[in-house]
Design a protein around this motif. Structure first.
Motif, short mmCIF file in Angstrom:
data_model
loop_
_atom_site.label_atom_id
_atom_site.label_comp_id
_atom_site.label_asym_id
_atom_site.label_seq_id
_atom_site.Cartn_x
_atom_site.Cartn_y
_atom_site.Cartn_z
N ASP A 108 -0.82 20.66 8.75
CA ASP A 108 0.11 21.73 8.72
C ASP A 108 1.55 21.20 8.57
N ALA A 109 1.88 20.08 8.94
CA ALA A 109 3.18 19.45 8.77
C ALA A 109 3.53 19.01 7.39
N TYR A 110 2.54 18.80 6.62
CA TYR A 110 2.83 18.36 5.42
C TYR A 110 3.21 19.49 4.40
N GLY A 111 4.79 19.30 4.35
CA GLY A 111 5.45 20.13 3.52
C GLY A 111 6.02 19.65 1.96
N THR A 112 6.66 18.59 2.13
CA THR A 112 7.07 17.85 0.99
C THR A 112 6.01 17.50 0.19
N TYR A 113 5.73 18.42 -1.02
CA TYR A 113 4.88 17.86 -1.98
C TYR A 113 5.10 17.24 -3.26
N ASN A 114 5.01 15.91 -3.34
CA ASN A 114 5.31 15.35 -4.69
C ASN A 114 4.13 14.25 -4.64
N ALA A 115 4.17 13.80 -5.56
CA ALA A 115 3.11 12.71 -6.29
C ALA A 115 3.21 11.47 -5.39
N ASP A 116 4.52 11.01 -4.83
CA ASP A 116 4.62 10.00 -4.23
C ASP A 116 4.12 10.00 -2.96
N THR A 117 4.22 10.98 -2.16
CA THR A 117 3.64 11.13 -0.69
C THR A 117 2.09 11.72 -0.89
N TRP A 118 1.78 12.23 -1.93
CA TRP A 118 0.42 12.86 -1.73
C TRP A 118 -0.43 11.80 -1.86
N ASP A 119 -0.70 10.96 -2.43
CA ASP A 119 -1.57 10.00 -2.33
C ASP A 119 -1.68 9.12 -0.72
N ALA A 120 -0.50 8.99 -0.37
CA ALA A 120 -0.58 8.26 0.97
C ALA A 120 -1.29 9.41 1.79
N PHE A 121 -0.59 10.58 1.84
CA PHE A 121 -0.88 11.90 2.64
C PHE A 121 -2.45 11.95 2.58
N LYS A 122 -3.21 11.88 1.50
CA LYS A 122 -4.39 12.31 1.17
C LYS A 122 -5.25 11.08 1.85
N LYS A 123 -5.02 9.88 1.56
CA LYS A 123 -5.70 8.49 2.14
C LYS A 123 -5.46 8.60 3.80
N ASP A 124 -4.49 8.96 4.43
CA ASP A 124 -4.23 9.12 5.77
C ASP A 124 -5.32 10.24 6.22
N ILE A 125 -5.18 11.49 5.55
CA ILE A 125 -5.98 12.48 6.11
C ILE A 125 -7.51 12.08 5.98
N ASP A 126 -8.02 11.50 4.96
CA ASP A 126 -9.31 11.19 4.55
C ASP A 126 -9.81 10.07 5.66
N ALA A 127 -8.99 9.05 5.98
CA ALA A 127 -9.23 8.06 6.82
C ALA A 127 -9.64 8.75 8.36
N ARG A 128 -8.68 9.71 8.70
CA ARG A 128 -8.59 10.27 9.97
C ARG A 128 -9.97 11.14 10.05
N THR A 129 -10.05 11.57 9.03
CA THR A 129 -11.50 12.83 9.01
C THR A 129 -12.64 11.94 8.91
N ALA A 130 -12.72 10.79 8.32
CA ALA A 130 -13.73 9.81 8.47
C ALA A 130 -14.14 9.27 9.99
N ALA A 131 -12.91 8.85 10.51
CA ALA A 131 -13.12 8.33 11.83
C ALA A 131 -13.43 9.20 12.80
N LEU A 132 -13.20 10.55 12.59
CA LEU A 132 -13.24 11.56 13.55
C LEU A 132 -14.77 11.81 13.50
N GLU A 133 -15.36 11.80 12.24
CA GLU A 133 -16.76 11.95 11.83
C GLU A 133 -17.86 10.91 12.51
N LYS A 134 -17.22 9.57 12.64
CA LYS A 134 -17.78 8.43 13.22
C LYS A 134 -17.93 8.86 14.91
N ASP A 135 -16.71 9.29 15.26
CA ASP A 135 -16.94 9.60 16.72
C ASP A 135 -17.58 10.57 17.12
N PHE A 136 -17.85 11.84 16.27
CA PHE A 136 -18.90 12.69 16.54
C PHE A 136 -20.22 12.18 16.61
N GLU A 137 -20.51 11.56 15.48
CA GLU A 137 -21.78 10.83 15.47
C GLU A 137 -22.06 9.82 16.56
#
Length: 142
Positions: A108-137
């Protein structure tokens, strides 16, 4: 004869200056066309990027909602065992809930949309999501 040579020279100079103006006008028109094409490409790229962001956001929002439902199921799940095992289980469920909430807040906090921050943001969210899925498993294996 001198007059005709002089007139020819003047006519040649006039036609050269006129044709060079025309070339400049053509160059200007070409530059304007190139600028318009570049603007169109930029708008298209921005549109595609926003569509990618919106799709990513919807996908992660769905996962967050699914996690919330799974957490609610875990909270009502009756586990057999000692009081300490139940407390440990409840603490794990609470950690899942906190991580899921943090994921939602980051999304929800991601408001500055640009190419530089997008890749880092996406990697961070993907990593958090994957870690959360492992915790659920891990908690569901118990």
């Amino acid at each position: 004869m001198k007059k005709s040579i002089l007139l020819s020279a003047v006519a040649l100079c006039f036609s050269l200056s006129f044709s060079s103006c025309k070339n400049n006008e053509e160059k200007l028109k070409d530059a304007q066309k190139d600028m318009i094409q570049a603007q169109k490409k930029l708008i298209k790229a921005e549109s595609e990027s926003m569509r990618e962001y919106d799709n990513f956001r919807m996908k992660i929002s769905k996962k967050i909602t699914d996690n919330e439902l799974a957490i609610a199921d875990l909270k009502i799940k009756a586990i057999d065992g000692t009081m300490s095992q139940k407390q440990k289980f409840n603490a794990q469920v609470e950690k899942l809930e906190i991580k899921n909430m943090e994921l939602k807040q980051t999304l929800d906090a991601y408001g500055t949309y640009n190419a530089d921050t997008w890749d880092a943001f996406k990697k961070d969210i993907d990593a958090r999501t994957a870690a959360l899925e492992k915790d659920f498993e891990a908690i569901n294996r118990k």
